[in-house]
Design a protein around this motif. Structure first.
Motif, PDB file in Angstrom:
ATOM      1  N   UNK A 294       2.130  30.999 -55.662  1.00  0.00           N
ATOM      2  CA  UNK A 294       0.918  31.371 -56.382  1.00  0.00           C
ATOM      3  C   UNK A 294      -0.253  31.558 -55.428  1.00  0.00           C
ATOM      4  N   UNK A 295      -0.351  30.712 -54.408  1.00  0.00           N
ATOM      5  CA  UNK A 295      -1.460  30.826 -53.452  1.00  0.00           C
ATOM      6  C   UNK A 295      -1.440  32.188 -52.761  1.00  0.00           C
ATOM      7  N   UNK A 296      -0.262  32.670 -52.405  1.00  0.00           N
ATOM      8  CA  UNK A 296      -0.134  33.977 -51.753  1.00  0.00           C
ATOM      9  C   UNK A 296      -0.584  35.078 -52.723  1.00  0.00           C
ATOM     10  N   UNK A 297      -0.209  34.958 -53.981  1.00  0.00           N
ATOM     11  CA  UNK A 297      -0.619  35.931 -54.991  1.00  0.00           C
ATOM     12  C   UNK A 297      -2.140  35.927 -55.165  1.00  0.00           C
ATOM     13  N   UNK A 298      -2.738  34.754 -55.165  1.00  0.00           N
ATOM     14  CA  UNK A 298      -4.196  34.644 -55.300  1.00  0.00           C
ATOM     15  C   UNK A 298      -4.886  35.347 -54.141  1.00  0.00           C
ATOM     16  N   UNK A 299      -4.423  35.097 -52.936  1.00  0.00           N
ATOM     17  CA  UNK A 299      -5.031  35.717 -51.756  1.00  0.00           C
ATOM     18  C   UNK A 299      -4.884  37.235 -51.823  1.00  0.00           C
ATOM     19  N   UNK A 300      -3.730  37.728 -52.252  1.00  0.00           N
ATOM     20  CA  UNK A 300      -3.514  39.174 -52.355  1.00  0.00           C
ATOM     21  C   UNK A 300      -4.450  39.788 -53.397  1.00  0.00           C
ATOM     22  N   UNK A 301      -4.588  39.139 -54.551  1.00  0.00           N
ATOM     23  CA  UNK A 301      -5.493  39.644 -55.587  1.00  0.00           C
ATOM     24  C   UNK A 301      -6.931  39.631 -55.083  1.00  0.00           C
ATOM     25  N   UNK A 302      -7.325  38.565 -54.409  1.00  0.00           N
ATOM     26  CA  UNK A 302      -8.693  38.494 -53.880  1.00  0.00           C
ATOM     27  C   UNK A 302      -8.949  39.593 -52.855  1.00  0.00           C
ATOM     28  N   UNK A 303      -7.991  39.863 -51.993  1.00  0.00           N
ATOM     29  CA  UNK A 303      -8.157  40.926 -50.992  1.00  0.00           C
ATOM     30  C   UNK A 303      -8.252  42.291 -51.674  1.00  0.00           C
ATOM     31  N   UNK A 304      -7.385  42.543 -52.636  1.00  0.00           N
ATOM     32  CA  UNK A 304      -7.428  43.823 -53.348  1.00  0.00           C
ATOM     33  C   UNK A 304      -8.717  43.975 -54.149  1.00  0.00           C
ATOM     34  N   UNK A 305      -9.231  42.876 -54.658  1.00  0.00           N
ATOM     35  CA  UNK A 305     -10.451  42.952 -55.465  1.00  0.00           C
ATOM     36  C   UNK A 305     -11.663  43.342 -54.628  1.00  0.00           C
ATOM     37  N   UNK A 306     -11.585  43.180 -53.315  1.00  0.00           N
ATOM     38  CA  UNK A 306     -12.708  43.598 -52.464  1.00  0.00           C
ATOM     39  C   UNK A 306     -12.872  45.112 -52.457  1.00  0.00           C
ATOM     40  N   UNK A 307     -11.863  45.828 -52.921  1.00  0.00           N
ATOM     41  CA  UNK A 307     -11.938  47.287 -52.959  1.00  0.00           C
ATOM     42  C   UNK A 307     -12.663  47.804 -54.194  1.00  0.00           C
ATOM     43  N   UNK A 308     -12.922  46.920 -55.135  1.00  0.00           N
ATOM     44  CA  UNK A 308     -13.568  47.333 -56.383  1.00  0.00           C
ATOM     45  C   UNK A 308     -15.053  47.032 -56.282  1.00  0.00           C
ATOM     46  N   UNK A 309     -15.826  48.090 -56.162  1.00  0.00           N
ATOM     47  CA  UNK A 309     -17.270  47.970 -56.027  1.00  0.00           C
ATOM     48  C   UNK A 309     -17.884  48.193 -57.399  1.00  0.00           C
ATOM     49  N   UNK A 310     -18.917  47.458 -57.745  1.00  0.00           N
ATOM     50  CA  UNK A 310     -19.463  47.476 -59.106  1.00  0.00           C
ATOM     51  C   UNK A 310     -20.445  48.599 -59.422  1.00  0.00           C
ATOM     52  N   UNK A 311     -20.651  49.543 -58.537  1.00  0.00           N
ATOM     53  CA  UNK A 311     -21.507  50.664 -58.922  1.00  0.00           C
ATOM     54  C   UNK A 311     -20.651  51.679 -59.655  1.00  0.00           C
ATOM     55  N   UNK A 312     -21.172  52.260 -60.700  1.00  0.00           N
ATOM     56  CA  UNK A 312     -20.346  53.076 -61.594  1.00  0.00           C
ATOM     57  C   UNK A 312     -19.645  54.229 -60.889  1.00  0.00           C
ATOM     58  N   UNK A 313     -20.331  54.956 -60.038  1.00  0.00           N
ATOM     59  CA  UNK A 313     -19.714  56.091 -59.348  1.00  0.00           C
ATOM     60  C   UNK A 313     -18.643  55.608 -58.373  1.00  0.00           C
TER      61      UNK A 313
END
Length: 165
Positions: free
Chosen positions: A45-64
């Motif tokens: 699970x820890x490895x999955x958490x780290x992978x999700x956290x790394x991938x989530x850095x690609x999602x920027x909150x500005x609409x465009x």
């Protein structure tokens, strides 16, 4: 050289700027997305958490930028894998991290329409809404609102409460 415009550097679809090797690490440019997606099915699970956290850095909150980033992640196969992971997990940190990404994904209109028909995702969001921690509940509520499904859940809960009386 005279009279020619300077060479154009390619713009990263995630960051909306050229990603240069010397000043930042771009997961897309460095081809690190696929290995991170592969880690989503790891047994730890820890490895999955780290992978999700790394991938989530690609999602920027500005609409465009968000729409462009989600589109790129969709092309890379990230969205389906994160949603598959989310539908198979129980409440906890991994659920909270995955649902944060899913809520951002569902902000993009085309994706919210596509995933509104995914019954396993809807069930997992409802479960997170009912049984998750405070953050997971908030993200589930926002995700369900993006899917235009929240009123149905509240309506069912209200009618169940009335029928018990």
């Amino acid at each position: 050289m005279c009279g020619r415009p300077p060479p154009e550097t390619s713009v990263c679809p995630v960051h909306n700027a050229p990603c240069e090797d010397d000043n930042q690490l771009c997961l897309l440019k460095s081809n690190r997305i696929k290995p991170l997606v592969d880690l989503l099915v790891d047994e730890e699970t820890y490895v999955q958490i780290v992978a999700v956290e790394a991938l989530s850095t690609l999602i920027i909150d500005t609409s465009k930028s968000l729409k462009r980033a989600i589109g790129e992640l969709d092309q890379q196969g990230v969205l389906d894998e994160v949603i598959a992971l989310f539908t198979d997990i129980h409440p906890g940190i991994l659920q909270e991290r995955a649902i944060w990404m899913i809520e951002r994904i569902l902000r993009v209109e085309g994706h919210s329409h596509i995933y509104s028909l995914d019954q396993s995702l809807l069930r997992a969001l409802v479960e997170a809404f009912k049984h998750g921690n405070a953050n997971a509940k908030k993200h589930a509520q926002d995700a369900l609102t993006n899917l235009k499904q929240l009123s149905g859940i509240r309506g069912k809960a209200s009618s169940q409460a009335r029928s018990r009386r």
